[in-house]
Design an enzyme around this catalytic site. Structure first.
Site, PDB file in Angstrom:
ATOM      1  CE  LYS A  13       0.805   1.229   4.534  1.00 25.13           C
ATOM      2  NZ  LYS A  13       1.616   2.202   5.052  1.00 25.13           N
ATOM      3  CG  ASP A 139      -0.398   0.021   8.542  1.00 24.54           C
ATOM      4  OD1 ASP A 139      -0.984   0.967   9.203  1.00 24.54           O
ATOM      5  OD2 ASP A 139       0.641   0.241   8.118  1.00 24.54           O
TER       6      ASP A 139
HETATM    7  O1  C5P Z   1       0.037  -1.229  15.260  1.00 20.25           O
HETATM    8  P1  C5P Z   1       1.581  -1.369  14.689  1.00 20.25           P
HETATM    9  O2  C5P Z   1       2.055  -2.680  15.055  1.00 20.25           O
HETATM   10  O3  C5P Z   1       1.704  -1.367  13.345  1.00 20.25           O
HETATM   11  O4  C5P Z   1       2.213  -0.231  15.453  1.00 20.25           O
HETATM   12  C1  C5P Z   1       3.549  -0.326  15.658  1.00 20.25           C
HETATM   13  C2  C5P Z   1       3.914   0.638  16.655  1.00 20.25           C
HETATM   14  O5  C5P Z   1       3.668   2.217  16.049  1.00 20.25           O
HETATM   15  C3  C5P Z   1       3.226   0.995  17.953  1.00 20.25           C
HETATM   16  O6  C5P Z   1       3.480   0.151  18.784  1.00 20.25           O
HETATM   17  C4  C5P Z   1       3.143   2.342  18.190  1.00 20.25           C
HETATM   18  O7  C5P Z   1       4.190   2.570  18.784  1.00 20.25           O
HETATM   19  C5  C5P Z   1       2.980   3.072  17.016  1.00 20.25           C
HETATM   20  N1  C5P Z   1       1.885   3.314  16.526  1.00 20.25           N
HETATM   21  C6  C5P Z   1       1.286   4.623  17.009  1.00 20.25           C
HETATM   22  N2  C5P Z   1       0.056   5.097  16.653  1.00 20.25           N
HETATM   23  C7  C5P Z   1      -0.334   4.435  15.613  1.00 20.25           C
HETATM   24  C8  C5P Z   1       0.025   3.207  14.956  1.00 20.25           C
HETATM   25  C9  C5P Z   1       1.357   2.852  15.397  1.00 20.25           C
HETATM   26  O8  C5P Z   1       1.667   5.356  18.030  1.00 20.25           O
HETATM   27  N3  C5P Z   1      -1.571   4.799  15.253  1.00 20.25           N
END
Ligand code: C5P
Length: 322
Positions: A13, A139
C-alpha cells in the site's frame, strides 16, 4: 474442509496523506489516512492439512522468521479465534521491501487471514475478522478491504472508498534504507519529541473534508476516458493540507529524501508523497511513459520500483483457491 491450498497476491500500500493526532491512552496515536493498494506484491501460498501449528518457508527478499513474522502470528491468532484444527503451511515469497512504509508484513498477515476465513465452512463474522486483523497491527484491517480505504482511529478503523483510477506509481527510497527501513514505533517517538500541542487536532478535523475534495480528481482520469492537461491535476497544491506528517522528520534523516522528492516533482507527478513513516516516497503518473522515464532516472542512484494502483475488485481476485 475444502479447498486446502491458496495462493494470495499480497499487495503493498501507499498512504495518500497521513495526519497524526495526539497519543491516546492505549499508547497509539489517533490517525487520519487513505490507504491505496498497489501492484507491488508478495506471493503467499497456504496449504492446510489436518493437525495444528504453523510452518513458514521464505523466499525472495529478507523477512522476519518464526514468530517475528506477522503472517505466522496471523495464522496462530486466526486458528485460535476461529477454532481451526489445521496445520497451516505458509510459503512466502517476499518482494515488498521491509520497513519501507509499504505495509508488506501487514499485507502478508491479511493474506493469511483472508485465506483462512475463506477456508472455513462458515466464514467467521466480518466483525471478528476485523478484530483479529486489528489485534495484529494498525495497518492490517485496511488489507482485508483493499483498493482505496479511509483509515481512522489508530489506522485500524477502515472504510471502503470509491476506487481511484489505475494510476502509475513510481516508488523510491535511498539505497541505505533498503533492507534497513524505518521502524514505525521510533517514527512516532520522534514525532512526539518534535511536537507542540498546537500541531495536531486541526489537521485531523480537516483531513476528511480535504480528502473529499482531492480524491475525485484521481478518479476521473480513465473512468471518463479523457486525459487532463498538465494543469488539470498536477502541481504541489492539489493535495495541500493532507501531506504526510512524517515527511519533515524523515527528510531530516538524509538529503537523499529531498532529492527523490524533487526528482518526482520535476517529472510532473500528479501527487508526490511519503508512504507510512517512510522510507518510500511515491509519485503518481497518468502516463506509463513519464513513469518509466523518472523510474529509470531514479534507479541510477536509489532503490526504485514501478507499480499500478490496484482496485478493490482486482485485489479480491488476488485470492485464489486451488
Ligand atoms: O500497530 P502497529 O503494530 O503497526 O504499530 C507499531 C507501533 O507504532 C506501535 O507500537 C506504536 O508505538 C506506533 N503507532 C502509534 N500510533 C498508531 C500506529 C502505530 O503510535 N496509530
Amino acid at each position: 474442509m475444502s479447498p486446502t491450498r491458496f495462493r494470495v497476491r499480497a499487495c503493498a500500500k501507499i498512504n495518500l496523506g497521513l495526519k497524526i493526532g495526539p497519543r491516546r491512552r492505549d499508547g497509539f496515536h489517533e490517525l487520519r489516512t487513505v490507504f491505496q493498494t498497489i501492484s507491488l506484491a508478495d506471493r503467499v501460498e497456504l496449504s492446510l492439512t489436518p493437525g495444528r501449528g504453523v510452518s513458514l518457508e521464505l523466499a525472495g527478499r529478507l523477512a522476519p522468521t518464526g514468530q517475528d513474522n506477522l503472517a505466522v502470528r496471523a495464522a496462530e491468532l486466526a486458528a485460535d479465534a476461529y477454532g481451526l484444527r489445521w496445520h497451516v503451511g505458509i510459503r512466502l515469497e517476499k518482494r515488498i521491501p521491509s520497513g519501507a512504509g509499504l505495509g508488506g508484513g501487514s499485507s502478508d498477515a491479511a493474506a493469511v487471514l483472508r485465506a483462512l476465513a475463506s477456508a472455513c465452512r462458515t466464514p467467521p463474522p466480518q466483525r471478528e475478522q476485523f478484530a483479529v486483523a486489528s489485534a495484529l497491527g494498525s495497518d492490517v484491517p485496511a488489507f482485508l478491504l483493499g483498493g482505496t480505504v479511509l483509515g481512522l482511529g489508530r489506522g485500524d478503523e477502515v472504510y471502503a472508498l470509491a476506487d481511484l483510477s489505475a494510476w502509475h506509481c513510481v516508488l523510491a527510497m535511498p539505497r541505505d534504507h533498503d533492507g534497513g527501513g524505518i521502524a514505525t514505533a521510533e517514527a512516532f517517538e520522534r514525532w512526539d519529541q518534535g511536537l507542540t500541542a498546537a500541531r495536531h487536532s486541526d489537521t485531523l478535523v480537516e483531513f476528511c473534508s480535504l480528502v473529499e475534495q482531492v480524491l475525485p480528481a484521481f478518479r476521473t482520469l480513465r473512468n471518463r476516458g479523457r486525459r487532463l492537461g498538465p494543469q488539470g491535476l498536477t502541481g504541489p497544491k492539489v493535495h495541500a493540507g493532507i501531506e504526510n506528517d512524517f515527511e519533515s522528520e524523515v527528510f531530516s534523516l538524509s538529503p537523499d529524501f529531498s532529492r527523490i522528492h524533487r526528482e518526482l516533482r520535476r517529472a510532473s507527478a500528479a501527487w508526490v508523497g511519503l508512504s507510512g513513516s517512510g522510507a518510500t516516497q511515491f509519485g503518481l503518473f497518468d502516463r506509463a511513459g513519464a513513469a518509466a522515464l523518472v523510474a529509470a532516472r531514479l534507479a541510477r542512484r536509489y532503490s526504485s520500483w514501478r507499480a499500478r494502483m490496484v482496485s478493490r475488485h482486482a485485489y479480491a481476485r488476488g485470492l485464489q483457491a486451488w
